[in-house]
Each structure stands twice: as C-alpha cells, then as structure tokens.
Design a protein around this motif. Structure first.
Motif: not given
Length: 698
Positions: A414-422
């Motif tokens: 859900a979080r944009k930060k999580s997407k970027i980290l993955w």
C-alpha cells in the motif's frame, strides 16, 4: 525521455566504471578479444571508404593488392547497422563511435522493453525492471563483449510485438504500418533476429487466432490485415535483400560453391556447435564476479562451448517473478483484462517454444535422443547456424512476465515507500545475478605498438604483410586489422578463405623461402612485419639470413623486413589443397578438399598465352570435373580412382591481374585413413615450351 536517459547513464556506468574510458577503450575481454577488434576495424574502414568516395562492397585495405570484394549484396542486408556506423563515424573517432553504438543499443533495447511492459502492466517500476532484464541480460552484454554489436540493438523486437498486439486488439492503418516498419527494421538490423522473429510471430499469431479469437466472430479482416503487414514489410526490405535472396534461392545449383565461400551456406556441424543446451538458461555466466567460479566448474563438466553462445542465463530473480506473475494472472483470469491475459499466456507459450527452437539438433534425455526443430529447419534454411540466438526471445518473454509479476507484487504494497524499497531489493538481487563487467572489462585501443608507429611514419602507398598469416576470421588477424587504424597502409592479410585471391596470398606462409619472397615482391609487398612470439629461434634465424629480405627495424616484440627480391612477370599456386602426397608416381601431387584450382597472377602482360598440362586422379569413386577459366568452361572430364587423366588446356589466355583455372569437382568427398576429406588429386602444372611458370606452388 527521462527513462531513456536513465538507461543510457546506467549502461555507461555499467560498461565503463571509469567513465573517461569511453574515449580510449572499448568493451571486451583482455584475454579474449573475440570479434571486437575486427568490428572496430569495420568502423574505421567505413569512415575511410566514405572519405575516399569508395562504394560499399569493396575494401582495398585488406587482401592487397586485390582487395576484398563482397558478393551477393551482403553489404546491403544490414542497412541499419551500416547506416548508424556511418553516421557515428562521421562525427566521432572510431573508438568513441563503437562505444556509442553499443551504449545506444543497450539503452534503446531496455527502453523499448520498458514501453512494452508499461503498456501491458501500467506500472512504471515493473516496466523499468523488465527493461533492465532485457537490455542488460547476460546474453546481450556478452554479445557486446564479443564484438557482436548488431545483437545489442534488439530494440525493434519489443516495439514490433507491441504494435502487432495493438493491431490485433484494434486494427488501424497506422498500427499496421508501424508493425510492418518495425518488422522490417528487425530483419535489416540483423538477419538472425529477423529469422527468429518470423517464427516468434508465427507462434504468437497461432495462439491469438486459434485460442484467443476462437468463437469471437469473423476474423478474416484481421487475417488479411496481418498478411498486409508482412507483405508491406517485404516490400520495404526488398531493395536491400533482393541480391542476396536471389543468389541463394534462385540460382542455388550454379552459385552454391560461391555462396559457401561467402558464408551464406553453413555446415550441419555448425548448427550443433552454435545451438543452445537446456542448461545454458539456468547456469550463470562464468564472467559473473559472484557466481562465475562455480559456473565455470559446472560448464567444464558439461562441456564448454563458445562463451557468447552458452551465456543465456535467465536469472533466478526474473524467473521467480515471472512465475509469481503467472500465478497472479491465473488467479485473476476471470476479472483480468482479456488482452492482458492474452499477452501473459502468449509470452509463456512463446518462451517455451523459442527455448526449444534454440536447442541443438539432437537433444539427449535419459539415454534417448530426440530431434529438435533446428535439425529440420537446417534442411530449408542452411544459411542459419546460430540457433542459440533464439535465446533473445526467451529473455524477452521472461522480461515481460517478470515485469508483470513485479507490478502484481507491488500492488499488494500500500505504501509508496514500501514499493520503492522492494523495487530496490529486487534490482539489487538482479544486479548480483546479471553483472558481467566488474572487474573492468575494457580493452585499450587508443595507442599503437611501436612497430605500427614506425610504419605510420613511412611515406607512400605500399603493402604490408604481417606474419604469421592467420585465417581472416582469426582473433589475431583482427588484431592486425585493428592496428591498421594507426599506420593506414594496405595489408596483404585479411582475404576471406575459399577465394582464389586468398589461395594465392596465404600460400606465402614460409617467409624464409626464396619463392615466397619473390611472390611478395611481385604482389607489391614492401614490408613484412614478423611477430617474434610465434616463431622458434631457428626459424627466425632463417628469416634473418634470407637473401630476399633485409632487416630494417627491430623491436622487442616484432621485426620489420623489407622485401628485396626481384618481382616476376607470372606467379601461380595450387589452391585449396592439402600437403603434397607421396607415392603417386613421378609427379608431385596434391589432394583437393572438394573443389580447387590453379591461381595465376599476371603482373606485366596485357595478354599472356599459355599451353598447360596437368594430371588428375580421383579418390575412391568416379567424379565429374569441370575445368573453367572464370565463368568460361574449358573442358569437362570424368576421373576414376586408380587411373590418371591428362588434361591439356591450349590455348589459355591470361588477362593482366588475377586469373583462376577452377576445378569444379562433383560432390562426394571421401575420407582418407588420416580422417581428411578429399576428392581428387592433381599434379603440378607442366608448361609448354615458350610459356613457363616462373614460380611454383607452395
């Protein structure tokens, strides 16, 4: 545009960790330069010929004094490659142009895949990831390191697939025209890519019309549109390919020997040698800094082959993400966009089929041997041998599927930060698997060895012969050519094999022999460059004492001899033969490996009339032999094993320059006890009184 710049900068940093190396180095391996130096010479040659106003198809810099002429329109069938080379060399030094060609190929290929995956998934991060898989795959980068630069420009394939898919989704004139254009650009960039694109298209379209379009109404308009696409593409390609296609298919009986000389027809053994093995897709490259040592041990056990043919690694990370995408697509099949479902299923099916297409003609499994498609295709298309190149299409399919898998994975974050980290995590893992470049794999091409600096300072237009004489496609022959960029003098080296000029030029291997020195003088060779590492001391000593040579410069790694022998009016050699055969009577005999001939160089006379006599005998079976001078058939005879046939050619008129008495032997070469394939044996030529050979075969 920003994404393309990102890919270009990434390619620059990846290929040249020291960014300034783009000015002085080219990508390559220090211990194996492959075709890199030969291709770099092509960049220099293209610029030089353009400056001199010489039309493509003839190269006076190699195989001198005759030059190298390309037949069958070979120079025309890759106009994109040759055109881009010409544009870049007009503005940049050949080394910089070479590097820009490579970097543009990698970045454009990655960007084209980005466009395709973005259209399928709508996810920018997934599209970037798919672009990296495709543009920076070990297969593509290894081709760049080997100097196979046309395979760095695979950008037209994703664009062709995108517009073909969009046309099938909703036909329009613009989509059809762009599909035709991209299909023709694939062929005109590299025929191998066009060849496999044709099969990929067939698989793609079969799945579309048999499975996807079934039960959806009248499909004839779309079928007609598809036919129109390929017909238009054929018209676009026709001006560039007509000569070559007509030479192969319309006149095969008459030009087959010549076609083989040009490399148009390949042996079946080459197909097996240059095809893929199933494990090539799952073993990392030996050049990988993390997994390379393990991969090297595995490859050694399985049997090593050419590095650029076995480096087809797909990667664990892309494969797992592709599998994740397949599972996600299957679960969403009822509510997913039908067109997206079609692309995912088509990429899966095409990946499997193209992997099978890439395999060697015979696939072993559990003690059983099964024929692969390459065995059948060779019967119809003997000009193609690199079936491992189908691996590009397997990589393409995996890139699309992995991009889709990553986009589906990121949707659940859900979080944009999580997407970027993955995304960063998967990109880092991919980099560990894919990287081939560190430690820095750059070859310095900016400075010339001392021997070539000396040649550069010598004034005048003359010919240089470099020793030893290697095959024209040998890596060391490419080194000779690359150094021609510095001294600019014509080379006797570089004439293609199986050509009469090559038979004459390559007969001059033994530089210390008087007859070779006389031939060099007749051919116009002024200097012979001898590379000492290839000669024993006693052989080098014979060169030093040769009457027809004078040592003019000595360097630590090479010596330069001036040819002092007297030139002759007529020289000749027997071409395409093995070593002399003993025990066949009073004459000196030589075996032909198939067809062969006598090559004469008439240096001084406008017309020279001769009467020639020689003897023929066949090996194991009866054979027909046509004797011709150029295109004119002089006589046709039948030769039998154990019997000697006398051939008399009277009168025989030699024009000034190169003349070849060609012996066209019917097929059916047998094997001697030493394993060599032979057809007929020929004696040395006997000249009539009043006309004589002033040199002898070597």
């Amino acid at each position: 545009m920003n994404i393309f710049i990102l890919f270009f900068l990434l390619a620059w940093i990846y290929i040249f960790p020291h960014p300034s190396n783009i000015l002085t180095h080219i990508p390559g391996l220090g211990d194996w330069s492959g075709d890199t130096l030969g291709v770099l010479h092509e960049f220099w040659k293209g610029k030089s010929l353009f400056t001199l106003g010489i039309q493509p198809g003839f190269n006076p810099f190699l195989g001198s004094p005759f030059g190298v002429e390309t037949e069958f329109g070979i120079e025309k069938i890759m106009p994109f490659f040759n055109g881009l080379v010409l544009v870049l060399t007009r503005f940049f030094h050949e080394g910089v142009a070479y590097n820009l060609f490579t970097l543009l190929g990698i970045s454009f290929s990655a960007f084209a895949m980005f466009v395709l995956v973005r259209n399928v998934t709508g996810c920018a991060l997934g599209a970037i990831f798919g672009g990296v898989i495709y543009g920076f795959s070990p297969n593509l980068i290894c081709q760049a390191l080997a100097g196979h630069l046309s395979y760095t420009h695979v950008e037209w394939i994703p664009l062709y697939i995108l517009f073909l898919w969009r046309f099938l989704e909703g036909p329009s004139f613009l989509r059809a025209l762009l599909t035709s254009l991209f299909f023709s650009l694939i062929w005109l960039s590299d025929p191998y890519l066009g060849y496999f694109t044709s099969f990929f298209s067939l698989i793609f379209l079969l799945q579309r019309f048999i499975l996807f379009e079934r039960g959806k109404g009248f499909v004839l308009p779309k079928l007609c549109g598809v036919f129109g696409i390929f017909f238009t593409a054929a018209l676009i390609m026709l001006p560039f390919t007509y000569e070559t296609i007509s030479s192969i298919f319309l006149h095969v009986p008459s030009v087959s020997p010549l076609a083989q000389q040009e490399g148009l027809l390949r042996s079946f053994g080459d197909v097996s040698k240059y095809s893929a093995r199933i494990w090539d897709y799952f073993i990392p490259s030996e050049l990988n800094p993390f997994l390379g040592s393990w991969a090297q041990r595995v490859v050694h056990r399985l049997g090593g082959r050419h590095l650029s043919d076995r480096t087809l690694y797909l990667g664990a990370v892309p494969s797992l993400l592709a599998l994740y995408g397949l599972v996600a697509g299957w679960r969403q099949r009822k509510k997913c966009d039908p067109e997206k479902s079609f692309v995912i299923s088509a990429m899966t099916f095409c990946a499997v089929v193209m992997m099978i297409f890439s395999l060697s003609p015979e696939v072993g499994w559990g003690g059983w041997a099964f024929p692969a498609p390459s065995a059948l295709l060779y019967r119809f298309f003997p000009m193609f041998r690199y079936y491992s190149r189908a691996g590009f299409f397997v990589s393409l399919c995996v890139a699309v599927l992995a991009g889709f898998g990553l986009s589906e994975f990121l949707k659940k974050r859900a979080r944009k930060k999580s997407k970027i980290l993955w995304f960063i995590f998967f990109s880092g893992a991919l980099a560990c698997e894919y990287t081939l470049v560190p430690p820095v794999r750059n070859v310095d091409v900016s400075t010339a060895p001392l021997v070539y600096q000396w040649l550069e300072r010598q004034r005048g237009d003359f010919i240089v012969a470099e020793y030893p004489l290697f095959r024209s496609m040998d890596e060391r022959s490419y080194q000779y050519r690359s150094n021609q960029r510095f001294h600019g003098k014509r080379l006797m080296n570089g004439s293609p094999e199986m050509k009469p000029a090559s038979w004459l030029l390559n007969s001059n291997q033994n530089l210390w022999e008087e007859e070779v020195e006389a031939r060099l003088a007749t051919l116009g060779v002024k200097y012979a460059v001898v590379h000492k590492e290839h000669y024993r001391k006693n052989v080098y000593h014979r060169m030093m004492n040769a009457l027809g040579l004078k040592l003019v410069q000595d360097f630590p790694d090479a010596s330069i001899f001036e040819v002092m022998a007297e030139p002759k009016d007529l020289i000749w050699v027997t071409g395409n033969t093995y070593l002399p055969e003993m025990g066949l009577g009073e004459y000196s005999w030589q075996w032909f490996a198939g067809s062969g001939g006598f090559v004469f160089y008439n240096k001084s006379h406008d017309h020279l009339t001769c009467r020639l006599k020689f003897l023929l005998t066949s090996f194991e079976q009866r054979r027909q032999v046509k004797v011709r001078l150029g295109d004119h058939v002089l006589t046709e005879v039948e030769v039998e094993p154990g019997k000697v046939k006398e051939i008399v050619l009277n009168p025989l008129i030699f024009e000034k320059g190169l003349n070849t008495v060609f012996l066209d032997v019917s097929p059916g070469a047998g094997k001697r006890s030493d394993g060599r394939k032979v057809s007929v044996a020929v004696s040395e030529i006997q000249f009539d009184e009043g006309s004589r050979a002033e040199d002898h075969s070597s």
